[in-house]
Design a protein around this motif. Structure first.
Motif, mmCIF file in Angstrom:
data_model
loop_
_atom_site.group_PDB
_atom_site.id
_atom_site.type_symbol
_atom_site.label_atom_id
_atom_site.label_comp_id
_atom_site.label_asym_id
_atom_site.label_seq_id
_atom_site.Cartn_x
_atom_site.Cartn_y
_atom_site.Cartn_z
ATOM 1 N N TYR A 163 -3.054 -0.883 5.640
ATOM 2 C CA TYR A 163 -2.945 0.061 4.521
ATOM 3 C C TYR A 163 -1.765 -0.307 3.620
ATOM 4 O O TYR A 163 -1.903 -0.359 2.388
ATOM 5 C CB TYR A 163 -2.777 1.480 5.062
ATOM 6 C CG TYR A 163 -2.401 2.490 4.001
ATOM 7 C CD1 TYR A 163 -3.375 3.016 3.147
ATOM 8 C CD2 TYR A 163 -1.084 2.916 3.839
ATOM 9 C CE1 TYR A 163 -3.040 3.934 2.170
ATOM 10 C CE2 TYR A 163 -0.737 3.830 2.865
ATOM 11 C CZ TYR A 163 -1.720 4.341 2.032
ATOM 12 O OH TYR A 163 -1.378 5.248 1.060
ATOM 13 N N MET A 164 -0.619 -0.590 4.224
ATOM 14 C CA MET A 164 0.566 -0.926 3.436
ATOM 15 C C MET A 164 0.377 -2.260 2.706
ATOM 16 O O MET A 164 0.848 -2.424 1.580
ATOM 17 C CB MET A 164 1.795 -1.007 4.345
ATOM 18 C CG MET A 164 2.152 0.312 5.028
ATOM 19 S SD MET A 164 2.457 1.670 3.869
ATOM 20 C CE MET A 164 3.962 1.095 3.072
ATOM 21 N N GLY A 165 -0.322 -3.199 3.346
ATOM 22 C CA GLY A 165 -0.489 -4.509 2.731
ATOM 23 C C GLY A 165 -1.508 -4.520 1.612
ATOM 24 O O GLY A 165 -1.288 -5.130 0.557
ATOM 25 N N VAL A 166 -2.643 -3.820 1.811
ATOM 26 C CA VAL A 166 -3.727 -3.868 0.841
ATOM 27 C C VAL A 166 -3.626 -2.740 -0.185
ATOM 28 O O VAL A 166 -3.638 -2.972 -1.396
ATOM 29 C CB VAL A 166 -5.095 -3.814 1.553
ATOM 30 C CG1 VAL A 166 -6.232 -3.805 0.537
ATOM 31 C CG2 VAL A 166 -5.246 -4.999 2.504
ATOM 32 N N CYS A 167 -3.502 -1.506 0.307
ATOM 33 C CA CYS A 167 -3.504 -0.348 -0.604
ATOM 34 C C CYS A 167 -2.179 -0.192 -1.363
ATOM 35 O O CYS A 167 -2.165 0.232 -2.507
ATOM 36 C CB CYS A 167 -3.815 0.927 0.175
ATOM 37 S SG CYS A 167 -5.434 0.911 0.968
ATOM 38 N N LYS A 168 -1.081 -0.512 -0.712
ATOM 39 C CA LYS A 168 0.228 -0.372 -1.348
ATOM 40 C C LYS A 168 0.736 -1.676 -1.963
ATOM 41 O O LYS A 168 1.818 -1.709 -2.544
ATOM 42 C CB LYS A 168 1.256 0.123 -0.310
ATOM 43 C CG LYS A 168 1.009 1.550 0.174
ATOM 44 C CD LYS A 168 1.236 2.561 -0.929
ATOM 45 C CE LYS A 168 1.107 3.995 -0.408
ATOM 46 N NZ LYS A 168 1.340 4.986 -1.477
#
Length: 485
Positions: A256-261
């Motif tokens: 989530y942190m790598g792709v969405c953020k």
């Protein structure tokens, strides 16, 4: 003391959820004009009745859930869910043997994917969907639902989450656990929907796409065809499956942190992710070379078969695009190592987890330095965060217990008459929630139906131990657990 009322209340509420799942399958069976609709309807009614009885026993329960209660409710929930989940198989008559039905259901919920059904294509659509649906629910954890049920979720829910979570280092997306749970389920849902759409665009019919999508992102392995992905004769579909098995192997908060953020840098520099990528690349290269030299595969075919099987075994999905039983035996050793390590913590995968592999390597490195500098105080840092001494001790205890279980169960299965290779790989597969085995008697493309009943029950227990990371279950068998405060 154990707060039985809150345990009855939580399990009763979860049984209502399971009954709702059965009703969904009943609708699928009705839409497909399958003959298992009545089985799901009867199973749902029985499940609701038992859930209502538990709710009566749990009435006026306080919302205080101790750590001891959390371990007990998690283990009981998985056992009871599998018990009621086996009803559709038994009532429909497709798996009338209770041992086989319970094994199949436990394998589904724990996302192991091992099956005792020799011909899955003979099952009606409702049961096929039920098998895939158990994967989807069990992927992130059955008790993960209770976080939304408990009124005081950030206290009792945190203890339930800790008892069921995978990996030694838990991470949350948000300060509140309920918010994190919603984000994790959103990531899981988007990943599953994307996989289903991708399969459909690759030529699968809608029913197959849904089932394979649920199975892939949950890293389960149940399929609607005996030939798994081989029968589709589509290299592009195999590459698509490999990509989604890979994505499902990554720590979900990190994904989530790598792709969405947009924090790709954090993803690429994460110690566990780099260890996972390195192992997968090394194992794929070795298998690829072996297949080219000994089996005469072309470079592309060897690469596709190698990376698919490595990712299938590391992600503990268990789908196959080739018969690894016909590969050189040295590749079996590589695939067994994939079974042992698994993928990343915080994902739907099983196995020892790559984060523990990183920690073990750092402990070994520190030990060499300690021998040269006996008085040095050496920290153990993972991604810049120091790992406490307590977590290091827990890690070594987990590794020792994991290996002891593998030795004891493998020895027991060999004593039952199962050949050495199958006994060892079946143990690794069940404890790591992988699914396939390696060997000639029970190969990676075969069912486990020929196992003795006692071995099936042992495997069911091992699946549960592996899914709940051993200690959450074994602690129930210690005298201290049942004593007073």
């Amino acid at each position: 003391m154990i707060n039985w009322k809150i345990i009855f209340k939580v399990i009763g509420q979860l049984l209502f959820i399971e009954a709702f799942m059965m009703l969904i399958c009943c609708c699928v069976a009705s839409y497909c004009h399958a003959d298992d609709m009545a089985a799901f309807l009867v199973s749902a009614v029985l499940t609701i009745m038992c859930g209502s009885v538990l709710q009566v026993f749990g009435r006026n329960a306080t919302n205080m859930l101790s750590r001891r209660d959390a371990y007990l409710v998690v283990t009981l929930t998985w056992l009871i869910f599998s018990l009621f989940g086996s009803l559709p198989f038994i009532i429909s008559g497709y798996l009338p043997n209770f041992t086989d039905a319970y094994f199949e259901t436990m394998s589904g919920f724990t996302t192991t994917g091992a099956t005792v059904i020799d011909n899955v294509e003979a099952l009606p659509h409702g049961l096929l969907f039920w098998r895939s649906f158990t994967h989807f629910i069990g992927g992130l954890g059955i008790v993960f639902f209770t976080i939304a049920i408990l009124p005081n979720t950030d206290r009792g829910g945190l203890r339930l989450y800790s008892a069921e979570a995978t990996g030694p280092l838990n991470s949350k997306l948000q300060p509140r656990l309920t918010t994190s749970a919603k984000w994790i389920w959103m990531i899981y849902g988007i990943l599953t929907a994307s996989c289903i759409i991708a399969y459909y665009l690759q030529g699968m019919n809608l029913f197959d796409a849904i089932n394979y999508g649920l199975s892939t992102t949950a890293t389960g392995g149940f399929s609607t065809h005996n030939s798994s992905t081989v029968g589709f004769h589509s290299p592009s579909l195999e590459y698509t499956c490999t990509i989604f098995m890979f994505l499902s192997s990554i720590n979900f908060p990190l994904l989530y942190m790598g792709v969405c953020k947009g924090k790709i840098r954090d993803l690429l520099h994460n110690a566990e992710f780099r260890f996972f990528i390195s192992l997968a690349a090394l194992f794929t290269l070795i298998i690829m070379i072996e297949l080219i030299i000994h089996n005469g595969y072309s470079v592309e075919h060897a690469f596709r078969s190698g990376i698919f099987q490595v990712m299938s075994f590391m992600s503990t999905t268990g789908l196959f695009n080739d018969d690894a039983a016909k590969w050189p035996h040295v590749t079996w050793v590589i695939l067994a190592m994939c079974m042992f390590f698994g993928a990343c913590s915080g994902s739907t995968c099983g196995g020892f987890k790559c984060i523990r592999g990183v920690m073990v390597l750092k402990i070994i490195k520190n030990q060499f330095r300690q021998m040269l500098h006996p008085n040095a105080v050496l920290p153990l840092k993972i991604n810049g965060v120091n790992v406490s001494l307590q977590k290091r001790v827990t890690l070594l205890a987990f590794l020792a217990t994991y290996l002891i279980l593998c030795l004891v169960i493998s020895f027991t299965m060999i004593a039952m008459g199962i050949d050495n290779t199958n006994a060892i790989t079946i143990t690794l597969s069940a404890l790591g929630n992988v699914g396939p085995s390696l060997g000639l008697e029970i190969g990676p493309t075969m069912s486990w139906s020929m196992l003795p009943a006692a071995a099936k029950w042992m495997c069911s227990i091992m699946m549960l131990l592996g899914r709940l990371e051993i200690f959450s279950v074994l602690i129930l068998f210690t005298p201290q657990f049942w004593k007073g405060n």
